[in-house]
Design an enzyme around this catalytic site. Structure first.
Site, PDB file in Angstrom:
ATOM      1  N   SER A 233       0.798  -1.227   0.000  1.00 42.61           N
ATOM      2  CA  SER A 233       0.000   0.000   0.000  1.00 42.61           C
ATOM      3  C   SER A 233       0.832   1.280   0.000  1.00 42.61           C
ATOM      4  O   SER A 233       0.318   2.341  -0.352  1.00 42.61           O
ATOM      5  CB  SER A 233      -0.951   0.014   1.203  1.00 42.61           C
ATOM      6  OG  SER A 233      -0.232   0.147   2.417  1.00 42.61           O
TER       7      SER A 233
ATOM      8  N   LYS B 108       0.435   4.473   6.980  1.00 41.19           N
ATOM      9  CA  LYS B 108      -0.077   5.283   5.870  1.00 41.19           C
ATOM     10  C   LYS B 108       0.505   6.685   5.982  1.00 41.19           C
ATOM     11  O   LYS B 108       1.216   7.020   6.938  1.00 41.19           O
ATOM     12  CB  LYS B 108      -1.610   5.384   5.927  1.00 41.19           C
ATOM     13  CG  LYS B 108      -2.373   4.077   5.912  1.00 41.19           C
ATOM     14  CD  LYS B 108      -2.413   3.429   4.562  1.00 41.19           C
ATOM     15  CE  LYS B 108      -3.281   2.176   4.574  1.00 41.19           C
ATOM     16  NZ  LYS B 108      -3.152   1.392   3.327  1.00 41.19           N
TER      17      LYS B 108
END
Length: 285
Positions: free
Chosen positions: A58, A122
């Site tokens: 990701s 993230k």
């Protein structure tokens, strides 16, 4: 027999010990070592730094599967999520942070998924009060598109896959000069156009740098339903199973720390077409 003036060396202590006594002594020595080492390790990994291994794609190209990242635990203060091995969720520790500091836009952070408890990594895109929206692959913050510059096109093999994919690499830059690289693959992906998100107080809006392979705050499965095309609330029941939900708006008190440095990696460069690889060892984020 020893000669005159010489004295026979005394027999070693171990020669008098049985095998079981030797094992017991070794266990006592190991126990004493662990009694010193384990508390030091726990204090260090709670208050200063811990290592996290990247498990997914990701955050490509910034982070690859197998990268070992140093996480600064002191960056945003301490709360129950600061404890190593996620012990905080099982202990009777109250909510709230001490020495609390909010992250800055663009920082790479480690946090617990609000719906599943999984540890995630993230990039912080939206802070309380920010209005975030994706329009035609472009990121808009408070009504203005973020500066986005095409860098190159690369072909690479994702982790544990045999097929190659093509990604367009873009460099995004905030008004204060913070910048990072992103990968974009297919135009028209469901994360390329979104409703408007208004970040509630005490929360953050997260995105992965691999824009077509990150179940992040852009996706409604972890949010309250939009009202008139706007999502600005938290606390609603999920419409899907928790394991399938996006991170939604992430509470500040779920922060574990800030990603600082790729210490080392087991990742092997798989770029094709003779494209250059980025440095993977001792690289700041």
């Amino acid at each position: 027999m020893a000669s005159d003036g010489e004295q026979a060396a005394p027999k070693g202590e171990e020669d008098h010990l049985t095998f079981g006594e030797k094992v017991k002594r070794e266990l006592r020595e190991w126990g004493a070592t662990l009694a010193v080492f384990v508390p030091i390790f726990l204090i260090f990994s709670t208050l200063l730094y811990e290592q996290r291994v990247i498990p997914s794609e990701s955050m490509v190209p910034t982070l690859q599967v197998g990268d070992r990242v140093a996480v600064a635990k002191f960056a945003y203060g301490y709360d129950r999520y600061s404890l190593p091995f996620s012990w905080g969720r099982y202990l009777p520790i109250g909510k709230g942070r001490i020495f609390a500091r909010d992250p800055k836009r663009g920082e790479v952070v480690v946090f617990e998924h609000p719906h599943t408890g999984r540890v995630m990594i993230k990039r912080v895109i939206g802070l309380p009060g920010d209005r975030i929206q994706m329009i035609g692959e472009e990121l808009y913050i408070n009504g203005e598109p973020i500066e986005s510059t095409y860098d190159r096109t690369v072909r690479y093999k994702p982790h544990n896959e045999t097929r190659s994919v093509t990604a367009r690499e873009y460099r995004e830059t905030t008004d204060d000069g913070k910048n990072w690289l992103t990968y974009r693959q297919e135009k028209g992906d469901r994360g390329d156009n979104t409703v408007l998100f208004v970040v509630p107080a005490g929360h953050m809006f997260m995105m992965g740098d691999n824009r077509d392979n990150s179940l992040d705050s852009r996706f409604l499965s972890g949010h309250c339903p939009p009202v008139d095309g706007v999502v600005d609330q938290v606390g609603c029941p999920l419409s899907v199973e928790a394991e399938r939900a996006s991170v939604g708006f992430v509470p500040m008190d779920h922060l574990i720390g800030r990603g600082e440095t790729v210490i080392m990696t087991l990742h092997r460069c798989k770029l094709e077409d003779n494209a250059a690889c980025k440095k993977r060892v001792w690289r700041g984020l």
